[in-house]
Design an enzyme around this catalytic site. Structure first.
Site: not given
Length: 230
Positions: A134, A152
């Site tokens: 991420k 997220d």
């Protein structure tokens, strides 16, 4: 369809292609511009800010980083700062022992292996301490403009509420969203969804029955949408 418009009068849930189109249109209307939430001045400062944002709000990170940049604002200088000094500054962000060590070691790695530059390469970024997929995706997207779709908790939650993924994990959510939305929209769209999740479809503020997009996509939904955490 704008956020304030009422859902279709007929209680018929939209098909997936219709939901995708409505979501894209609504988010474009609500968020025509998408400023990056984390304050930064180059790829390195963004990388560190994203690393610090793990289990911490962007607002808190933005409060802390100015003091960190006073210690050092580039990999060459940061690598020379004692880890304890870094830890003392970033303590309010949480996980300071792990994050301070990661900042120190990754700064030295950047100096030793990448001439002090943040590599514009996903695989290379993911080899750095404290940098997962991420974080690497955020840097590729926001620092280098390379199409990516960082997922997220907000994006993972909304993608499930909107019926775009089964929510097994963030890896699957990322794959599903990349398949559904045009590649040229990914960098803007992931920020749009984050903003929408914070402002309209938060974890407690909407259960799949409250916000404009949830109601427009699922007018026939009668019960709260249960989502799986990442």
């Amino acid at each position: 369809m704008s956020e304030l418009n009422t859902p279709p009068t007929a209680a018929v849930n939209l098909k997936k292609a219709e939901r995708v189109a409505l979501i894209q249109q609504t988010l474009d209307e609500l968020y025509p511009t998408t400023p990056i939430p984390l304050d930064h001045f180059d790829a390195y400062s963004l990388l560190i800010a994203v690393l610090l944002s793990a289990q911490c709000t962007d607002a808190r990170v933005n409060q802390i980083t100015p003091a960190l940049w006073q210690l050092a604002d580039n990999p060459h200088d940061m690598a020379k700062v004692p880890i304890e000094e870094i830890k003392a500054v970033i303590r309010p962000c949480g996980l300071s022992p792990q994050k301070s060590k990661a900042i120190s070691v990754l700064s030295q790695r950047l100096v030793d292996e990448f001439d002090g530059q943040v590599p514009a390469d996903m695989a290379a970024l993911e080899t750095l301490p404290g940098v997962g997929h991420k974080t690497a995706s955020v840097v590729m997207s926001q620092a280098f403009g390379v199409p990516a779709f960082p997922v997220d908790t907000h994006i993972h939650r909304l993608a499930q509420r909107w019926g775009l993924t089964n929510g097994k994990n963030v890896v699957q959510t990322e794959k599903d969203l990349k398949r559904l939305f045009p590649k040229e929209s990914w960098n803007k769209l992931h920020l749009q969804i984050i903003y929408y999740g914070r402002e309209h479809c938060s974890a407690r503020g909407c259960n799949g029955l409250v916000c404009g997009i949830c109601r427009a996509c699922y007018p026939a939904r009668k019960h709260p949408k249960q989502v799986q955490k990442p």
